[in-house]
Design a protein around this motif. Structure first.
Motif, PDB file in Angstrom:
ATOM      1  N   GLU A   1       0.814  -1.217   0.000  1.00 22.76           N
ATOM      2  CA  GLU A   1       0.000   0.000   0.000  1.00 22.76           C
ATOM      3  C   GLU A   1       0.851   1.271   0.000  1.00 22.76           C
ATOM      4  O   GLU A   1       0.399   2.318  -0.465  1.00 22.76           O
ATOM      5  CB  GLU A   1      -0.963  -0.011   1.182  1.00 22.76           C
ATOM      6  CG  GLU A   1      -0.280  -0.047   2.528  1.00 22.76           C
ATOM      7  CD  GLU A   1      -1.234  -0.282   3.691  1.00 22.76           C
ATOM      8  OE1 GLU A   1      -0.794  -0.077   4.826  1.00 22.76           O
ATOM      9  OE2 GLU A   1      -2.386  -0.657   3.469  1.00 22.76           O
ATOM     10  N   VAL A   2       2.064   1.193   0.501  1.00 29.41           N
ATOM     11  CA  VAL A   2       2.938   2.371   0.478  1.00 29.41           C
ATOM     12  C   VAL A   2       3.326   2.708  -0.956  1.00 29.41           C
ATOM     13  O   VAL A   2       3.408   3.891  -1.314  1.00 29.41           O
ATOM     14  CB  VAL A   2       4.178   2.173   1.379  1.00 29.41           C
ATOM     15  CG1 VAL A   2       5.148   3.341   1.244  1.00 29.41           C
ATOM     16  CG2 VAL A   2       3.757   1.997   2.838  1.00 29.41           C
ATOM     17  N   ASP A   3       3.539   1.702  -1.788  1.00 26.80           N
ATOM     18  CA  ASP A   3       3.834   1.964  -3.198  1.00 26.80           C
ATOM     19  C   ASP A   3       2.695   2.764  -3.834  1.00 26.80           C
ATOM     20  O   ASP A   3       2.939   3.714  -4.585  1.00 26.80           O
ATOM     21  CB  ASP A   3       4.028   0.654  -3.970  1.00 26.80           C
ATOM     22  CG  ASP A   3       5.293  -0.078  -3.559  1.00 26.80           C
ATOM     23  OD1 ASP A   3       6.333   0.585  -3.381  1.00 26.80           O
ATOM     24  OD2 ASP A   3       5.233  -1.312  -3.420  1.00 26.80           O
ATOM     25  N   GLU A   4       1.463   2.395  -3.524  1.00 25.30           N
ATOM     26  CA  GLU A   4       0.301   3.111  -4.068  1.00 25.30           C
ATOM     27  C   GLU A   4       0.240   4.538  -3.536  1.00 25.30           C
ATOM     28  O   GLU A   4      -0.045   5.477  -4.292  1.00 25.30           O
ATOM     29  CB  GLU A   4      -0.980   2.351  -3.730  1.00 25.30           C
ATOM     30  CG  GLU A   4      -1.055   1.001  -4.405  1.00 25.30           C
ATOM     31  CD  GLU A   4      -2.228   0.157  -3.919  1.00 25.30           C
ATOM     32  OE1 GLU A   4      -3.157   0.702  -3.300  1.00 25.30           O
ATOM     33  OE2 GLU A   4      -2.197  -1.060  -4.189  1.00 25.30           O
ATOM     34  N   LEU A   5       0.522   4.705  -2.273  1.00 26.25           N
ATOM     35  CA  LEU A   5       0.527   6.022  -1.652  1.00 26.25           C
ATOM     36  C   LEU A   5       1.579   6.919  -2.306  1.00 26.25           C
ATOM     37  O   LEU A   5       1.314   8.083  -2.658  1.00 26.25           O
ATOM     38  CB  LEU A   5       0.797   5.868  -0.155  1.00 26.25           C
ATOM     39  CG  LEU A   5       0.793   7.098   0.695  1.00 26.25           C
ATOM     40  CD1 LEU A   5      -0.138   6.865   1.888  1.00 26.25           C
ATOM     41  CD2 LEU A   5       2.181   7.382   1.212  1.00 26.25           C
ATOM     42  N   VAL A   6       2.782   6.386  -2.495  1.00 29.06           N
ATOM     43  CA  VAL A   6       3.874   7.147  -3.108  1.00 29.06           C
ATOM     44  C   VAL A   6       3.531   7.497  -4.556  1.00 29.06           C
ATOM     45  O   VAL A   6       3.770   8.634  -5.006  1.00 29.06           O
ATOM     46  CB  VAL A   6       5.209   6.371  -3.011  1.00 29.06           C
ATOM     47  CG1 VAL A   6       6.288   7.015  -3.869  1.00 29.06           C
ATOM     48  CG2 VAL A   6       5.653   6.289  -1.557  1.00 29.06           C
ATOM     49  N   GLU A   7       2.961   6.560  -5.285  1.00 30.89           N
ATOM     50  CA  GLU A   7       2.578   6.839  -6.669  1.00 30.89           C
ATOM     51  C   GLU A   7       1.547   7.958  -6.748  1.00 30.89           C
ATOM     52  O   GLU A   7       1.620   8.829  -7.622  1.00 30.89           O
ATOM     53  CB  GLU A   7       2.042   5.573  -7.337  1.00 30.89           C
ATOM     54  CG  GLU A   7       3.121   4.580  -7.677  1.00 30.89           C
ATOM     55  CD  GLU A   7       2.573   3.262  -8.203  1.00 30.89           C
ATOM     56  OE1 GLU A   7       1.330   3.128  -8.371  1.00 30.89           O
ATOM     57  OE2 GLU A   7       3.380   2.357  -8.432  1.00 30.89           O
TER      58      GLU A   7
ATOM     59  N   GLU B   1       0.607  13.775  -7.959  1.00 33.07           N
ATOM     60  CA  GLU B   1       0.112  15.083  -7.553  1.00 33.07           C
ATOM     61  C   GLU B   1       1.211  16.099  -7.286  1.00 33.07           C
ATOM     62  O   GLU B   1       1.001  17.299  -7.439  1.00 33.07           O
ATOM     63  CB  GLU B   1      -0.760  14.935  -6.295  1.00 33.07           C
ATOM     64  CG  GLU B   1      -2.008  14.096  -6.501  1.00 33.07           C
ATOM     65  CD  GLU B   1      -2.922  14.672  -7.569  1.00 33.07           C
ATOM     66  OE1 GLU B   1      -3.143  15.904  -7.569  1.00 33.07           O
ATOM     67  OE2 GLU B   1      -3.409  13.892  -8.416  1.00 33.07           O
ATOM     68  N   ARG B   2       2.376  15.607  -6.840  1.00 32.26           N
ATOM     69  CA  ARG B   2       3.480  16.505  -6.474  1.00 32.26           C
ATOM     70  C   ARG B   2       4.789  15.986  -7.062  1.00 32.26           C
ATOM     71  O   ARG B   2       5.654  15.481  -6.360  1.00 32.26           O
ATOM     72  CB  ARG B   2       3.594  16.621  -4.942  1.00 32.26           C
ATOM     73  CG  ARG B   2       2.452  17.299  -4.240  1.00 32.26           C
ATOM     74  CD  ARG B   2       2.305  18.780  -4.596  1.00 32.26           C
ATOM     75  NE  ARG B   2       3.525  19.543  -4.500  1.00 32.26           N
ATOM     76  CZ  ARG B   2       3.914  20.230  -3.426  1.00 32.26           C
ATOM     77  NH1 ARG B   2       3.150  20.275  -2.366  1.00 32.26           N
ATOM     78  NH2 ARG B   2       5.048  20.890  -3.444  1.00 32.26           N
ATOM     79  N   ARG B   3       4.953  16.123  -8.345  1.00 31.72           N
ATOM     80  CA  ARG B   3       6.159  15.670  -9.038  1.00 31.72           C
ATOM     81  C   ARG B   3       7.412  16.406  -8.569  1.00 31.72           C
ATOM     82  O   ARG B   3       8.517  15.945  -8.783  1.00 31.72           O
ATOM     83  CB  ARG B   3       5.998  15.856 -10.542  1.00 31.72           C
ATOM     84  CG  ARG B   3       4.908  15.015 -11.154  1.00 31.72           C
ATOM     85  CD  ARG B   3       4.858  15.237 -12.665  1.00 31.72           C
ATOM     86  NE  ARG B   3       3.621  14.741 -13.237  1.00 31.72           N
ATOM     87  CZ  ARG B   3       3.377  13.476 -13.512  1.00 31.72           C
ATOM     88  NH1 ARG B   3       4.289  12.568 -13.254  1.00 31.72           N
ATOM     89  NH2 ARG B   3       2.229  13.109 -14.033  1.00 31.72           N
TER      90      ARG B   3
END
Length: 166
Positions: free
Chosen positions: A4-10, A15-17
């Protein structure tokens, strides 16, 4: 393997490149692991009818070695609580028969807090249950990876100096 952290980071990256999200990848996982560890500890201690704070005091006394006693000041340093909090904790543990207060032979005004036989048995059993739970949490990591992780966490924690003991 994704989590789930991978999804959060993606989602954040989308949103914030402009942000470096590397800390999120580490600390979000540590935070999630801490929740699992907290639940495992609470369950292990509940099986032995003690709270986390009770384990902290009893474990400090047990680690002190025979005769398993410490001054209240030393207990304060071991558990990092205030003197009022420690007095309350020792009172509650003494009422349960897990510790006893004795006069300090080196200071007639002082006292020592000593682990009783029941307190020793309780903390030993709770610690064994905790280790079983912690081994289960680490079961998916080979021994070499566990050692590497322990070393990396030691390095990460080093700048913070001495803190609460577990």
């Amino acid at each position: 393997m994704r989590d789930e952290v991978d999804e959060l980071v993606e989602a954040w990256a989308r949103e914030r490149r402009d942000l470096d999200l590397a800390p999120v990848e580490v600390f979000s996982r540590i935070s999630r692991l801490a929740r699992h560890l907290d639940l495992a500890r609470r369950q292990a201690f509940a099986e032995h009818r003690i709270e986390l704070w009770e384990f902290d005091v009893l474990a400090a006394l047990r680690r002190a070695g025979a005769p398993y006693e410490l001054s209240p000041g030393r207990l304060l340093r071991e558990t990092l609580v205030t003197s009022g909090t420690m007095t309350n904790r020792v009172d509650r543990l003494a009422a349960r028969g897990l510790v006893e207060r004795l006069p300090d032979p080196r200071d007639r005004r002082g006292v020592l807090v000593r682990l009783t036989a029941e307190g020793g048995e309780t903390v030993d059993n709770a610690f064994e249950a905790l280790l079983d739970a912690e081994h289960a949490l680490l079961a998916s990591l080979p021994a070499d990876d566990r050692a590497a992780l322990a070393g990396l966490l030691r390095t990460l924690l080093a700048p913070f100096g001495t803190g609460p003991r577990d």
